[in-house]
Design a protein around this motif. Sequence first.
Motif, mmCIF file in Angstrom:
data_model
loop_
_atom_site.group_PDB
_atom_site.id
_atom_site.type_symbol
_atom_site.label_atom_id
_atom_site.label_comp_id
_atom_site.label_asym_id
_atom_site.label_seq_id
_atom_site.Cartn_x
_atom_site.Cartn_y
_atom_site.Cartn_z
ATOM 1 N N LEU A 105 -17.705 9.284 3.987
ATOM 2 C CA LEU A 105 -17.245 10.456 4.721
ATOM 3 C C LEU A 105 -16.162 10.079 5.712
ATOM 4 O O LEU A 105 -15.913 8.902 5.959
ATOM 5 C CB LEU A 105 -18.423 11.079 5.498
ATOM 6 C CG LEU A 105 -19.683 11.427 4.707
ATOM 7 C CD1 LEU A 105 -20.797 11.844 5.659
ATOM 8 C CD2 LEU A 105 -19.393 12.509 3.700
ATOM 9 N N GLY A 130 -15.845 12.689 8.468
ATOM 10 C CA GLY A 130 -16.167 13.597 9.569
ATOM 11 C C GLY A 130 -17.550 13.460 10.160
ATOM 12 O O GLY A 130 -18.028 14.381 10.842
ATOM 13 N N ASP A 160 -19.303 16.537 8.782
ATOM 14 C CA ASP A 160 -18.567 16.567 7.516
ATOM 15 C C ASP A 160 -19.294 17.490 6.533
ATOM 16 O O ASP A 160 -20.521 17.446 6.434
ATOM 17 C CB ASP A 160 -18.483 15.146 6.953
ATOM 18 C CG ASP A 160 -17.500 15.012 5.813
ATOM 19 O OD1 ASP A 160 -17.734 15.629 4.757
ATOM 20 O OD2 ASP A 160 -16.512 14.281 5.980
#
Length: 151
Positions: free
Chosen positions: A18, A20, A24
């Motif tokens: 990921l 974020g 995310d």
Amino acid sequence: MDPHMIGGGQGFNRIFGLTGGHADPKSPESRRLGCPVRSCPDRVRQADPLTYVGAGTPPMLILYGRQDLLVPYRQSELLAQGLGRAGASGVLYTLPWGLHGDWNEFLISPALQRDATRQVIGGGAVRPAESASPNRQTITDFFRGMTAARP
């Protein structure tokens, strides 16, 4: 949770591919909820254990590794504080060298138990940390105490 992540959440992002963090859209939390966590506060609230904490909450035994790359330690503190405020009880064992989900190792590894602490939750507060050495008997004693406390 992201502001409290070890290393700014880089380990979490790497593990799950990921960029974020927990927010995310592809994070485990977002996938479990069926929506990005920032876009569905009602679902987030339903998934938050603190939503259900009250005076009648059963005692909780929390074993937490400070080196957890998936869930920041702050979450264990918030849960303990919430239990205390609600008049619930429990105990928080903190293992400074433990990782996520190492609970069996928490109970048998002297290296992980080094510098461990225990905070008792009850009487409307979380007591100050004291040295502890959690082991398998700790779990047995916790559950025996719960049984003895029942009418």
